[in-house]
Design a protein around this motif. Sequence first.
Motif, mmCIF file in Angstrom:
data_model
loop_
_atom_site.group_PDB
_atom_site.id
_atom_site.type_symbol
_atom_site.label_atom_id
_atom_site.label_comp_id
_atom_site.label_asym_id
_atom_site.label_seq_id
_atom_site.Cartn_x
_atom_site.Cartn_y
_atom_site.Cartn_z
ATOM 1 N N ALA A 321 -3.542 8.493 3.609
ATOM 2 C CA ALA A 321 -2.881 8.506 4.917
ATOM 3 C C ALA A 321 -2.525 9.913 5.366
ATOM 4 N N PRO A 322 -1.859 10.725 4.535
ATOM 5 C CA PRO A 322 -1.591 12.093 4.990
ATOM 6 C C PRO A 322 -2.857 12.922 5.180
ATOM 7 N N LEU A 323 -3.891 12.678 4.363
ATOM 8 C CA LEU A 323 -5.150 13.401 4.525
ATOM 9 C C LEU A 323 -5.762 13.108 5.884
ATOM 10 N N ARG A 324 -5.670 11.861 6.313
ATOM 11 C CA ARG A 324 -6.277 11.493 7.600
ATOM 12 C C ARG A 324 -5.542 12.083 8.795
ATOM 13 N N LYS A 325 -4.314 12.541 8.596
ATOM 14 C CA LYS A 325 -3.631 13.254 9.672
ATOM 15 C C LYS A 325 -4.297 14.602 9.905
ATOM 16 N N ALA A 326 -4.825 15.187 8.838
ATOM 17 C CA ALA A 326 -5.517 16.471 8.947
ATOM 18 C C ALA A 326 -7.007 16.293 9.227
ATOM 19 N N VAL A 327 -7.587 15.248 8.605
ATOM 20 C CA VAL A 327 -9.024 14.976 8.755
ATOM 21 C C VAL A 327 -9.173 13.483 9.065
ATOM 22 N N PRO A 328 -9.177 13.097 10.331
ATOM 23 C CA PRO A 328 -9.135 11.668 10.696
ATOM 24 C C PRO A 328 -10.224 10.806 10.071
ATOM 25 N N ALA A 396 2.871 -6.842 1.090
ATOM 26 C CA ALA A 396 1.557 -7.008 1.722
ATOM 27 C C ALA A 396 0.703 -7.857 0.798
ATOM 28 N N GLY A 397 1.047 -9.134 0.691
ATOM 29 C CA GLY A 397 0.345 -10.018 -0.232
ATOM 30 C C GLY A 397 1.053 -10.069 -1.568
ATOM 31 N N PRO A 398 0.481 -10.782 -2.525
ATOM 32 C CA PRO A 398 1.163 -11.024 -3.805
ATOM 33 C C PRO A 398 1.286 -9.811 -4.711
ATOM 34 N N ASP A 399 0.411 -8.799 -4.561
ATOM 35 C CA ASP A 399 0.449 -7.680 -5.495
ATOM 36 C C ASP A 399 0.377 -6.320 -4.824
ATOM 37 N N LYS A 400 0.645 -6.264 -3.517
ATOM 38 C CA LYS A 400 0.582 -5.003 -2.785
ATOM 39 C C LYS A 400 1.811 -4.832 -1.902
ATOM 40 N N PHE A 401 2.036 -3.598 -1.474
ATOM 41 C CA PHE A 401 3.102 -3.328 -0.520
ATOM 42 C C PHE A 401 2.618 -2.305 0.495
ATOM 43 N N GLU A 402 3.234 -2.355 1.678
ATOM 44 C CA GLU A 402 2.936 -1.385 2.724
ATOM 45 C C GLU A 402 4.096 -0.417 2.833
ATOM 46 N N GLN A 403 3.813 0.837 2.733
ATOM 47 C CA GLN A 403 4.849 1.858 2.805
ATOM 48 C C GLN A 403 5.169 2.148 4.264
ATOM 49 N N LEU A 404 6.450 2.109 4.606
ATOM 50 C CA LEU A 404 6.880 2.306 5.985
ATOM 51 C C LEU A 404 7.527 3.663 6.217
ATOM 52 N N SER A 405 7.904 4.327 5.142
ATOM 53 C CA SER A 405 8.560 5.630 5.248
ATOM 54 C C SER A 405 7.924 6.600 4.267
ATOM 55 N N LEU A 420 5.521 -5.489 -13.162
ATOM 56 C CA LEU A 420 6.263 -5.484 -11.902
ATOM 57 C C LEU A 420 5.663 -4.590 -10.826
ATOM 58 N N GLU A 421 4.780 -3.678 -11.210
ATOM 59 C CA GLU A 421 4.307 -2.689 -10.249
ATOM 60 C C GLU A 421 3.437 -3.306 -9.157
ATOM 61 N N LEU A 422 3.602 -2.791 -7.944
ATOM 62 C CA LEU A 422 2.782 -3.186 -6.808
ATOM 63 C C LEU A 422 1.770 -2.094 -6.489
ATOM 64 N N LYS A 423 0.620 -2.492 -6.011
ATOM 65 C CA LYS A 423 -0.359 -1.532 -5.526
ATOM 66 C C LYS A 423 -0.114 -1.289 -4.039
ATOM 67 N N ILE A 424 -0.465 -0.093 -3.564
ATOM 68 C CA ILE A 424 -0.288 0.145 -2.140
ATOM 69 C C ILE A 424 -1.313 -0.671 -1.350
ATOM 70 N N LYS A 425 -0.946 -1.022 -0.162
ATOM 71 C CA LYS A 425 -1.766 -1.886 0.688
ATOM 72 C C LYS A 425 -3.174 -1.322 0.881
ATOM 73 N N ASP A 426 -3.278 -0.007 1.021
ATOM 74 C CA ASP A 426 -4.566 0.605 1.341
ATOM 75 C C ASP A 426 -5.216 1.267 0.125
#
Length: 518
Positions: A321-328, A396-405, A420-426
Amino acid sequence: MPATSPAGLSRRGFLAAGGGLSLAAMLGLSGCGDSSTGSGKTTDTLALLLPGDAPTGWDAVLAKVNEKLKTDLGFTIAPQFIAWSNYQQQALLKFTAGENFDTALQARWLNMIQLVASKSLVPVGDLIKKYPNLSKNLDPQLLEQNKWSGKLYGIPQVNSAARFHHFTVRQDLADKLGFGEISTYDQLEKYWYDVKQKEKITPVGISSNMPKLLVAFAPVGWLNQHDWENPHVSVQTFSGGSFPFFLAQDGKSTGSARPIPFWEAPGVVDALRKVRQYYLDGIINKDALNVDSSTIGSQFEAGRIATRWAMTDGLSSQSLAPLRKAVPAAQIANVVPLRGGKDAKPNQTFQADNFVVLNAKGQSNERAMQLEDWVSIKENHDLLSYGVEGKDWKPAGPDKFEQLSQYGFPGYALCWRQKLELKIKDITPTEDAWFEWAQSYGNFTLDPYASFVPDVTAVKRQDSQVSAAMTQYGNPLWIGAVDVDKGLDTLKKAVDKAGLADLQAEMEKQANAYLKGQ
């Protein structure tokens, strides 16, 4: 290090906590028979040592954590964040000075071997079973493989069965340059040279905590092609920055470990020459000895580096996500150039890269264990790991989360729990696949020296002297900053004078004794 990634969030699947248990049962309070305290000066606040900078939004999350901790357990926490560039030295100084903080991140690649030898750490093996939430989240094999001479000196922090370092690459550049999916070291090397020639950015980013990972590291040196094609080496040191010895793979059948200096191991000198060429050709950054890992991460996310270090911990994808701010149009992929791919079964000790350790001079070992039990409950784990739900993250589903901040807690330093760990949504498809591969013990070959941890006590003076020589002469050699023949000759003379022969003899004695006891 990471052997561990010095930044990021913890991620693995959900596990329902507690069910209909009472609060006391959920927190393991009825079984807290440990009355062990360090200084005996107990306050209502536990002091913790954590690496890196305080996360964005930390004050708000800490307030929520402490409000809940105070209600549930009657105390709060006051973490002290120490910059990665100073963490190893500062943490060791705090231990040796007798400060009464309660827990800290430690590891073999930090100061853990020295701290065990100086009896600065509290053995936790007999304590864990008294805390039900903690114990049910720690695999018995994980605990067994992380014992040193039969004792467990820290709570392993893992989010997979095995830890295996590899590469994160700019897949959009690989596609643009006609590579597609990269799966071999030869392809990877050609990709770096094409990037250098055609894209005018740094092909490979290396930080100051990485030199010892590059050439002589188990089971593969990061830039050692021989190891990627033969991922079955055992490397041992007496301390985190000390001299690496290679141990015989047939030691169990012969009874002899036959430790050899790293320069005698197959492929190592060739790898040193290759890294030297990378340095001269501008493939790796020339400031590697002075730049920290967070800076390399920022440069990668700014589109200025094409390849960076990665671990099978599910965290690489957070850079997208931060990379795509520099290189869409950017894409990233995880590359593990093992000969045989996911069927290679590389060596693995299953020893954790990171541990939460209890300070023998801390104010309350019991409360420190209660905290580790408390963060083993899903609701508490998620609050500390991901922040305030709805504000910092959402499921974001049973084993993922979406980061909002931008909140990002170093969970590997306090609260990583594989279940217990979740994977990021993307999470990218390549990272997801390799992360799942790392979840299974069956995908690896148990290292013949898996639970062997050498005791530095008998050669403490020599090890200190050799470690100083390795820092002065070894690190520049590892990153290619000096001529290989001249640099290796200088290093050999320095470590010989510092006591290498004593280290080698003691390593052989202890490793052979370990083999005999198996």
